[in-house]
Enzyme design. Sequence first.
Site, PDB file in Angstrom:
ATOM      1  N   CYS A 131     146.271   0.575  78.502  1.00  0.00           N
ATOM      2  CA  CYS A 131     146.373  -0.672  79.257  1.00  0.00           C
ATOM      3  C   CYS A 131     147.345  -0.518  80.430  1.00  0.00           C
ATOM      4  CB  CYS A 131     146.741  -1.822  78.325  1.00  0.00           C
ATOM      5  SG  CYS A 131     146.328  -3.446  79.008  1.00  0.00           S
TER       6      CYS A 131
ATOM      7  N   HIS B 255     143.136  -1.369  73.345  1.00  0.00           N
ATOM      8  CA  HIS B 255     144.214  -1.462  72.371  1.00  0.00           C
ATOM      9  C   HIS B 255     143.648  -1.221  70.974  1.00  0.00           C
ATOM     10  CE1 HIS B 255     147.453  -2.916  74.919  1.00  0.00           C
ATOM     11  NE2 HIS B 255     146.630  -3.801  75.465  1.00  0.00           N
TER      12      HIS B 255
END
Length: 465
Positions: free
Chosen positions: A324, A414
């Site tokens: 991310c 994630h």
Amino acid sequence: MIQGCTSSAGKSYLCAALCRALANEGYRVAPFKAQNMSNNAGVTPAGLEMGRAQLVQAQAARVVPDVRMNPVLLKPEADTRSQVVLLGRANPGLSALGWRERKAHLWPHVQAALHSLLAEFDLIVIEGAGSPAEVNLRASDIVNMRVALEARASVLLACDIDRGGAFAHLLGTWHCLTPEERAHLKGFILNRFRGDPRLLAPAPAWLEEQTGVPTVGVVPLLDIPLPEEDGVWAEDQGPSASASSAGGFVAIPRLPRVSNLDEFAPLGPLARWVSTPAELEGARAVILPGSKSTAADLAWLRASGLAGAITRVAQAGVPVLGICGGLQMLGRRIRDPHGVEGGGEVPGLGLLDLETEFALGKTTRLTACTDAETGLRLHGYEIHHGQTVSGSGVQELVPELLWRSGNVRGTYLHGLLENPAYLERFLTWAGLTPPVPLASLDARLDAIAERVRVSLDWDFVRRLL
């Protein structure tokens, strides 16, 4: 309702245990926390964002996660600025308001979420935040005693006895409550105790003489990890808790605004949080974690010397993975034309031929994909403002999700390392042996629920229902 004398008193952990214990007794249970302040977030099946602790508590209760269980999520972006996520969506207007100004706007949503859950479930296990003794925040409270009064809830006040000063904390907190608030306080819990509980006498009896409130449980310090909102797992992973340099380790920079750090728990003792280039020596792999303030954390990475050190180890062939915000840092450039993180443009580390631009809207969704490199089916979730495009110098393994250039990889997924087969593959690239895997989350929740249940006066707890 579980409240605490302090932050990190174990409220989330105890609430998860109560959710599972009560669900095991046949109750329809839901968790509730009016307002979280945490960058440890996740995504519901509806594609909405909520605190990680309440996602875990929903699983403990065996119910589908619902943003009503955490209607307000504050994601810190700086010491005096947070993004407000209301019912699963970032709200720029509320984010721009001052702390005390928000209450009038947020409280009606908290009330509606609370009462709708109360109408649908047999029991609601409510978690407080910080401490109800913060009298400077009483007027703007929407998460502690204001919620207890609204729900007419019985409150159990927990303290972390492992930190010391437990009886002073409990007595002092009781003294800070109003008479109306004290009427809801039904019991004290001594949490994270080590040793022989008989040695506590006569302190619990003395405390009850002072307050009229009994101590209803002594919960031992349990070595059964759960994802929590405050990043306790990361705080515990210092160099002494990590694998030795001789055996190799995975270095994770301790970014000031790190997010979703619980996803690295599967690394176990291989994980080492680093803050200086010297601490990177001996690393067999590097993971750049997510961040709520990517540009600011990239500046910190450069100021600390870690940016240059990571570039050098990448050039030496050490596997590097960015997740991310970490992915965005590995690219060539980050642009923020809408001021999502304050605006501007900064160069990245240049290890991946990628450019990222922050959009006003935020992508939040559960994701499943197939990795073209390994052929593995991967599951996880996305939470990001960034929109990333690739150049010719990088391989796109999953469109708009996973990229690779040699030994450097980046992803928006994630939970990537919570896929056991991918974790094994990543550690194999690093020449490391995977640690003993954690028991399933369900198994850990069952174990915690039973340990907490037998540590409390369970008949007393039942009478509060």
